[in-house]
Write a protein that holds these residues in place. Structure first.
Motif, PDB file in Angstrom:
ATOM      1  N   ILE A  94       0.861  -1.185   0.000  1.00  0.00           N
ATOM      2  CA  ILE A  94       0.000   0.000   0.000  1.00  0.00           C
ATOM      3  C   ILE A  94       0.895   1.231   0.000  1.00  0.00           C
ATOM      4  CG2 ILE A  94      -1.857   1.260   1.152  1.00  0.00           C
ATOM      5  CD1 ILE A  94      -2.503  -1.331   2.696  1.00  0.00           C
ATOM      6  N   ALA A 137       0.604   5.556  -0.293  1.00  0.00           N
ATOM      7  CA  ALA A 137      -0.412   6.595  -0.150  1.00  0.00           C
ATOM      8  C   ALA A 137       0.207   7.983  -0.092  1.00  0.00           C
ATOM      9  CB  ALA A 137      -1.256   6.357   1.106  1.00  0.00           C
ATOM     10  N   THR A 196      -6.027  10.927   2.752  1.00  0.00           N
ATOM     11  CA  THR A 196      -5.534   9.675   2.164  1.00  0.00           C
ATOM     12  C   THR A 196      -4.925   8.771   3.225  1.00  0.00           C
ATOM     13  OG1 THR A 196      -3.623  11.009   1.483  1.00  0.00           O
ATOM     14  CG2 THR A 196      -5.201  10.394  -0.215  1.00  0.00           C
ATOM     15  N   ARG A 197      -4.283   9.366   4.222  1.00  0.00           N
ATOM     16  CA  ARG A 197      -3.727   8.556   5.309  1.00  0.00           C
ATOM     17  C   ARG A 197      -4.829   7.762   6.010  1.00  0.00           C
ATOM     18  NH1 ARG A 197       1.563  10.428   6.908  1.00  0.00           N
ATOM     19  NH2 ARG A 197       1.325   9.235   8.829  1.00  0.00           N
ATOM     20  N   ALA A 213      -6.248   5.008   3.675  1.00  0.00           N
ATOM     21  CA  ALA A 213      -5.316   3.881   3.571  1.00  0.00           C
ATOM     22  C   ALA A 213      -5.271   3.062   4.853  1.00  0.00           C
ATOM     23  CB  ALA A 213      -3.922   4.392   3.230  1.00  0.00           C
ATOM     24  N   ALA A 241      -5.047  -1.030   5.624  1.00  0.00           N
ATOM     25  CA  ALA A 241      -3.916  -1.568   6.380  1.00  0.00           C
ATOM     26  C   ALA A 241      -4.406  -2.381   7.575  1.00  0.00           C
ATOM     27  CB  ALA A 241      -3.017  -0.429   6.849  1.00  0.00           C
ATOM     28  N   ASP A 282       1.913  -2.537   6.105  1.00  0.00           N
ATOM     29  CA  ASP A 282       2.308  -1.175   6.430  1.00  0.00           C
ATOM     30  C   ASP A 282       1.978  -0.269   5.250  1.00  0.00           C
ATOM     31  OD1 ASP A 282       3.355  -1.876   8.925  1.00  0.00           O
ATOM     32  OD2 ASP A 282       5.312  -2.363   8.047  1.00  0.00           O
ATOM     33  N   VAL A 283       1.706   0.997   5.534  1.00  0.00           N
ATOM     34  CA  VAL A 283       1.443   1.971   4.484  1.00  0.00           C
ATOM     35  C   VAL A 283       2.670   2.854   4.314  1.00  0.00           C
ATOM     36  CG1 VAL A 283      -0.029   3.858   3.683  1.00  0.00           C
ATOM     37  CG2 VAL A 283      -1.006   2.006   5.076  1.00  0.00           C
ATOM     38  N   GLU A 284       3.147   2.976   3.098  1.00  0.00           N
ATOM     39  CA  GLU A 284       4.235   3.903   2.808  1.00  0.00           C
ATOM     40  C   GLU A 284       3.628   5.202   2.296  1.00  0.00           C
ATOM     41  OE1 GLU A 284       8.472   4.177   0.383  1.00  0.00           O
ATOM     42  OE2 GLU A 284       7.230   2.376   0.223  1.00  0.00           O
ATOM     43  N   HIS A 285       3.935   6.314   2.957  1.00  0.00           N
ATOM     44  CA  HIS A 285       3.380   7.609   2.572  1.00  0.00           C
ATOM     45  C   HIS A 285       4.421   8.428   1.827  1.00  0.00           C
ATOM     46  CE1 HIS A 285       0.855   6.457   6.095  1.00  0.00           C
ATOM     47  NE2 HIS A 285      -0.094   6.895   5.304  1.00  0.00           N
TER      48      HIS A 285
END
Length: 216
Positions: free
Chosen positions: A58, A60, A66-67, A70, A74, A80-83
């Protein structure tokens, strides 16, 4: 040589949930506006559908809307979300915070030129090609890290998603307006083809709803 059909990667480009500025038809751009209660519910519903696709990663935008969108996916997938700020919406200068009616009244010719597909720095901000210059390569880098047959979910904004799709499909910038906007928490799907990325789905995820937001 291209990968066999079952081993080709896919990219889901998912727009954030509803915000109060969406409802008010205000141009958000890079302004950090949070989700409404409806937007959070939209994100939870869409996340349940997207989780069934078993995404591998994922990526974002780092803006709050958006956080939070997402985060719903998650929570279901354990990923994990990579921003990355490269996935933010178009910076639109003095347009940000104004309704589309106010923009047309104050900057009518500039607004009309944008809708004609001409390169315009809306409100003194970014060109659409500049948005694609920062967003599309970031998406491709993330997709390149997928295993064969892998699925990447990118959580971003309507305008950024449209320009990224246009760039990855190799369409001229003047024709990007032909790609319709995304409703809140709907998505488009790109898949690897023999000649590059192909558009497999567009504005998917729900019964038809009106498109409200910067990219109307």
């Amino acid at each position: 040589m291209s990968a066999p059909a079952g081993r080709r990667r896919r990219i889901v480009l998912w727009r954030h949930g509803q915000t109060s500025w969406n409802i008010e038809n205000r141009f958000q751009g890079t302004t950090d506006v949070e989700l409404t209660d409806t937007g959070r519910a939209q994100a939870r519903r869409a996340a349940r559908l997207l989780a069934k696709l078993s995404p591998h990663a994922i990526l974002a935008s780092d803006l709050l809307r958006t956080r939070d969108t997402a985060a719903e996916l998650a929570a279901l997938t354990g990923l994990d979300v990579e921003h990355d700020e490269a996935l933010r919406e178009t910076y639109a200068g003095v347009w940000q915070g104004l309704t589309h009616t106010e923009i047309q009244a104050r900057y009518g010719e500039e607004y009309a030129a944008w809708k004609r597909g001409e390169p315009v720095r809306r409100g003194g901000g970014e060109l659409e090609t500049e948005v694609a210059d920062r967003a599309a390569p970031r998406v491709v880098r993330a997709a390149d890290e997928l295993p064969p047959g892998g699925l990447l979910v990118v959580v971003s904004h309507g305008g950024t998603i449209r320009t990224t799709i246009g760039r990855l499909l190799g369409l001229p910038a003047s024709s990007w307006e032909a790609l319709g906007g995304l409703s809140n928490c709907c998505w488009s799907v790109l898949g690897e083809g023999v000649r590059g990325w192909r558009l497999l789905e567009h504005n998917a995820g729900s019964l038809p709803e009106p498109v409200i937001g910067d990219d109307v």
